[in-house]
Design a protein around this motif. Structure first.
Motif, PDB file in Angstrom:
ATOM      1  N   TRP A  27       0.839  -1.211   0.000  1.00 56.31           N
ATOM      2  CA  TRP A  27       0.000   0.000   0.000  1.00 56.31           C
ATOM      3  C   TRP A  27       0.865   1.248   0.000  1.00 56.31           C
ATOM      4  CZ3 TRP A  27      -0.367   3.897   3.746  1.00 56.31           C
ATOM      5  CH2 TRP A  27      -1.430   4.791   3.613  1.00 56.31           C
ATOM      6  N   TRP A  28       2.007   1.198   0.649  1.00 55.55           N
ATOM      7  CA  TRP A  28       2.894   2.354   0.724  1.00 55.55           C
ATOM      8  C   TRP A  28       3.424   2.752  -0.648  1.00 55.55           C
ATOM      9  CZ3 TRP A  28       3.313   5.363   4.872  1.00 55.55           C
ATOM     10  CH2 TRP A  28       2.946   4.842   6.114  1.00 55.55           C
ATOM     11  N   GLN A  29       3.521   1.815  -1.569  1.00 52.36           N
ATOM     12  CA  GLN A  29       4.016   2.123  -2.918  1.00 52.36           C
ATOM     13  C   GLN A  29       2.893   2.493  -3.882  1.00 52.36           C
ATOM     14  OE1 GLN A  29       5.473  -0.793  -1.189  1.00 52.36           O
ATOM     15  NE2 GLN A  29       6.856   0.878  -0.582  1.00 52.36           N
ATOM     16  N   SER A  30       1.641   2.367  -3.449  1.00 48.86           N
ATOM     17  CA  SER A  30       0.508   2.698  -4.317  1.00 48.86           C
ATOM     18  C   SER A  30       0.099   4.150  -4.086  1.00 48.86           C
ATOM     19  CB  SER A  30      -0.676   1.774  -4.028  1.00 48.86           C
ATOM     20  OG  SER A  30      -1.292   2.131  -2.806  1.00 48.86           O
ATOM     21  N   GLU A  31      -0.944   4.586  -4.785  1.00 47.25           N
ATOM     22  CA  GLU A  31      -1.488   5.927  -4.588  1.00 47.25           C
ATOM     23  C   GLU A  31      -2.989   5.877  -4.293  1.00 47.25           C
ATOM     24  OE1 GLU A  31      -0.559   8.336  -7.940  1.00 47.25           O
ATOM     25  OE2 GLU A  31       1.616   8.295  -7.579  1.00 47.25           O
ATOM     26  N   GLN A  32      -3.496   4.681  -3.977  1.00 47.44           N
ATOM     27  CA  GLN A  32      -4.915   4.490  -3.766  1.00 47.44           C
ATOM     28  C   GLN A  32      -5.240   4.343  -2.281  1.00 47.44           C
ATOM     29  OE1 GLN A  32      -7.000   4.754  -6.380  1.00 47.44           O
ATOM     30  NE2 GLN A  32      -5.112   5.162  -7.526  1.00 47.44           N
ATOM     31  N   PRO A  33      -6.474   4.674  -1.882  1.00 53.69           N
ATOM     32  CA  PRO A  33      -6.877   4.437  -0.497  1.00 53.69           C
ATOM     33  C   PRO A  33      -6.852   2.952  -0.157  1.00 53.69           C
ATOM     34  CG  PRO A  33      -8.419   5.927  -1.606  1.00 53.69           C
ATOM     35  CD  PRO A  33      -7.530   5.366  -2.663  1.00 53.69           C
ATOM     36  N   TRP A  34      -6.751   2.662   1.119  1.00 50.63           N
ATOM     37  CA  TRP A  34      -6.837   1.277   1.598  1.00 50.63           C
ATOM     38  C   TRP A  34      -8.257   0.747   1.417  1.00 50.63           C
ATOM     39  CZ3 TRP A  34      -3.362  -2.235   3.511  1.00 50.63           C
ATOM     40  CH2 TRP A  34      -3.853  -3.302   4.244  1.00 50.63           C
ATOM     41  N   LEU A  35      -9.232   1.611   1.658  1.00 48.71           N
ATOM     42  CA  LEU A  35     -10.639   1.227   1.598  1.00 48.71           C
ATOM     43  C   LEU A  35     -11.398   2.272   0.790  1.00 48.71           C
ATOM     44  CD1 LEU A  35     -12.929  -0.671   2.758  1.00 48.71           C
ATOM     45  CD2 LEU A  35     -13.157   1.025   4.591  1.00 48.71           C
ATOM     46  N   THR A  36     -12.226   1.852  -0.156  1.00 44.78           N
ATOM     47  CA  THR A  36     -13.013   2.790  -0.955  1.00 44.78           C
ATOM     48  C   THR A  36     -14.492   2.424  -0.854  1.00 44.78           C
ATOM     49  OG1 THR A  36     -12.761   1.440  -2.959  1.00 44.78           O
ATOM     50  CG2 THR A  36     -11.147   3.203  -2.595  1.00 44.78           C
ATOM     51  N   ALA A  37     -15.324   3.466  -0.995  1.00 46.34           N
ATOM     52  CA  ALA A  37     -16.774   3.273  -0.986  1.00 46.34           C
ATOM     53  C   ALA A  37     -17.407   4.281  -1.932  1.00 46.34           C
ATOM     54  CB  ALA A  37     -17.334   3.460   0.428  1.00 46.34           C
TER      55      ALA A  37
END
Length: 614
Positions: free
Chosen positions: A192-202
């Motif tokens: 997750w640290w290397q991504s740019e997305q939230p951990w959880l989306t809704a």
């Protein structure tokens, strides 16, 4: 892991989570308890930081950044009354929809309600205006990192408009060297640290629908009202209304070009009331109308229905009309409800607007010059961003606000305007020619925005900003500073003397500007808006207007700003032309003070409204 180190790791994860939701600007006030948040923000490579020593101004700086960028902006303050000073900006954001994320540092639970220094009850302190709140626990590695990141994700996913409050208690010690050591707590989040997305989306977006009876309604007599809308939206609304042949009553913040200008003057005329009484449908885009006459007509309009289209949730119609509250963005709604070509059904309203324009010219120009001009130049008022240069501000010049019947008439009108003393009404009427090319304008509240709404006709699509949610005079300078920083374009900020005094600390924010900024302070010696109201004459000066007898050259000197005090309209034009040519490397903004007769602007407004009503 020491408490010092873990406080930083907790704050670092919190700030990183915010970036996944579009936060790119963070506004910071000095404080000790907020040290973990401040140091985490300072170390983050993708955050732009802004500082201010005044938390009330800091909140409005964030508000301006959010207005102009369209993205959420975070604010970091320490505990106690520092947090309480964010309340005014949060209230405005709750009404106008800008997204603020308030990160208030706090004492841990054992220091609350026991006489500890700078400790107040902060959980729930913004109830009613923060859309959602999250009261975090004291940082501890026994709470997994995935709880913190998913809790913040869920909070921000649920809030598309307005502010959120995240209360962040930190226990001491707060200071010390950051130790580089293995961190199993943070690394549990993996890649997750290397991504740019939230951990959880809704998904929380509203569903756009088509009004099934629109094909019938668009053939009938309608009126379009445009309140606070964006630049592209305002231009689209104007085209839509023009195609339908429906009158468009546009607010000064509507970006529509106000094709029926001076509505606040002519809406009370009996002829206007008779024509508009035939209205069958009102479609209103945006809320927060400025003009008193437009507000009154909207409240009592005889239409069968009122449709209010606004991307902000909740009730937005103080008239409580029968109709439809359409929760939608303007552009896709217009696409779903195309206009058909109809002839204008109320062309006489154009004559009323022209009559108001003539009367305004007669009031503002000497008689001989006023007789030499024949009308408003529509090409000027329709000129969009990028089409205008730094034009002379007087009516009659090149593509000016007025065109004359002859070359001699133009010269007469131009010369008369150049030598006319500065006054609020002339400033409002000549405002379109004062605007910087490829820039924007920020309008203050009270008399300032009302005169601009009644007397000016701003170019369609030209960016205009204001705080017209709660309509307070607090934080106007700081909000304008946020707009200037987010856009990095020239900005004219126009406000009154009491508004400037109320936020005078925020002049510090203009010492370094990314583009030329002019702060135009209209000094009418007090709150002259109360001259328009039936305040008791015997106590009006002392308890309502409250004249302060101040000279803003000292405020400009205190914060190192350039200062000008023009006496006539030609000198004002020269001062602004010079300011717009300043290079960003020159640094500070220019403060221009217009000292005007105290009640002249309010008196003229009152007289013009009364004349048009007759």
């Amino acid at each position: 892991m020491s408490r010092i180190v873990f406080n930083r790791r907790w704050a670092t994860l919190l700030l990183e989570t915010l970036t996944r939701h579009g936060v790119g600007h963070v506004c910071i006030a000095p404080g000790s308890r907020s040290t973990p948040l401040t140091l985490a923000a300072a170390a983050h490579p993708r955050l732009t930081l802004h500082t201010h020593f005044d938390e009330r101004g800091l909140g409005h700086l964030a508000l301006g950044l959010a207005k102009a960028s369209g993205q959420p902006v975070a604010v970091i303050v320490t505990s106690g009354t520092a947090a309480a000073n964010l309340y005014p900006a949060l209230i405005e954001a709750s009404l106008t929809g800008e997204r603020l994320v308030l990160l208030t540092a706090d004492r841990p639970a054992e220091l609350i309600d026991c006489g500890a220094n700078q400790a107040i009850r902060q959980p729930g302190m913004f109830a009613g205006f923060a859309v959602r709140a999250l009261d975090l626990p004291r940082p501890t590695p026994t709470i997994p990192a995935r709880w913190l990141v998913s809790a913040v994700d869920a909070l921000l996913d649920e809030v598309a408009h307005g502010g959120v409050h995240i209360n962040c208690p930190f226990a001491e010690p707060l200071y010390g060297a950051q130790q580089e050591q293995a961190d199993d707590w943070s690394q549990a989040l993996g890649d997750w640290w290397q991504s740019e997305q939230p951990w959880l989306t809704a998904a929380t977006s509203p569903v756009l629908r088509t009004e099934p009876d629109w094909p019938d309604w668009r053939q009938r007599r309608g009126v379009v009202i445009a309140g606070r809308t964006g630049a592209a939206q305002g231009e689209a609304i104007a085209r839509w209304a023009r195609t339908l042949g429906w009158p468009l009553l546009g607010d000064v913040l509507s970006h529509t070009g106000q094709p029926l200008p001076h509505a606040d003057l002519w809406l009370n005329a009996s002829a206007a009331q008779e024509i508009l009484a035939r209205t069958e449908l009102v479609v209103q885009f945006g809320s927060s109308l400025t003009g008193k006459r437009l507000l009154a007509w909207q409240a009592d309009c005889p239409a069968q229905m009122l449709w209010l289209v606004d991307p902000l949730p909740g009730r937005r119609d103080p008239g409580h009309h029968r109709g439809r509250r359409i929760f939608a963005d303007v552009a896709p709604w217009l696409a779903r409800h195309p206009a058909v070509v109809n002839p204008p059904w109320a062309p006489a309203l154009d004559d009323l607007a022209a009559a108001a324009a003539r009367r305004v010219r007669q009031a503002l120009l000497p008689a001989a010059a006023a007789r030499s001009v024949v009308g408003v130049d529509p090409a000027y008022c329709a000129a969009g961003e990028g089409q205008r240069g730094a034009e002379p501000m007087y009516p009659g010049a090149s593509r000016g606000a007025i065109h004359a019947g002859s070359a001699g008439g133009a010269a007469t009108a131009s010369a008369a305007w150049e030598t006319a003393p500065v006054c609020e009404a002339r400033l409002a009427y000549g405002l379109p020619a004062l605007l910087p090319a490829k820039g924007g304008v920020f309008l203050g509240n009270s008399l300032t925005v009302r005169l601009a709404d009644a007397l000016a006709q701003l170019p369609a699509g030209y960016p205009v900003w204001g705080n017209r949610g709660a309509s307070g005079i607090d934080g106007l300078l700081a909000t304008a500073a946020g707009v200037a920083r987010a856009t990095a374009r020239p900005l004219l900020a126009l406000l009154g003397d009491l508004s400037a005094l109320y936020d005078v600390n925020s002049l510090a924010l203009f010492r370094h500007c990314p583009a030329p900024v002019v702060i135009l302070v209209v000094n009418n010696n007090g709150g002259q808006i109360f001259s328009l109201l039936p305040t008791p004459e015997t106590v009006r000066q002392t308890y309502y207007i409250m004249p302060q007898q101040v000279d803003f050259r000292h405020a400009a000197a205190l914060f190192g700003l350039d200062y000008q005090r023009p006496r006539d309209m030609g000198a004002l034009r020269t001062a602004l032309d010079t300011a717009w040519r300043r290079q960003p490397a020159a640094g500070a903004a220019t403060l221009v003070e217009l000292v005007v007769p105290a009640e002249q602007g309010a008196s003229l407004q009152r007289e013009l409204v009364a004349e048009m009503a007759r």
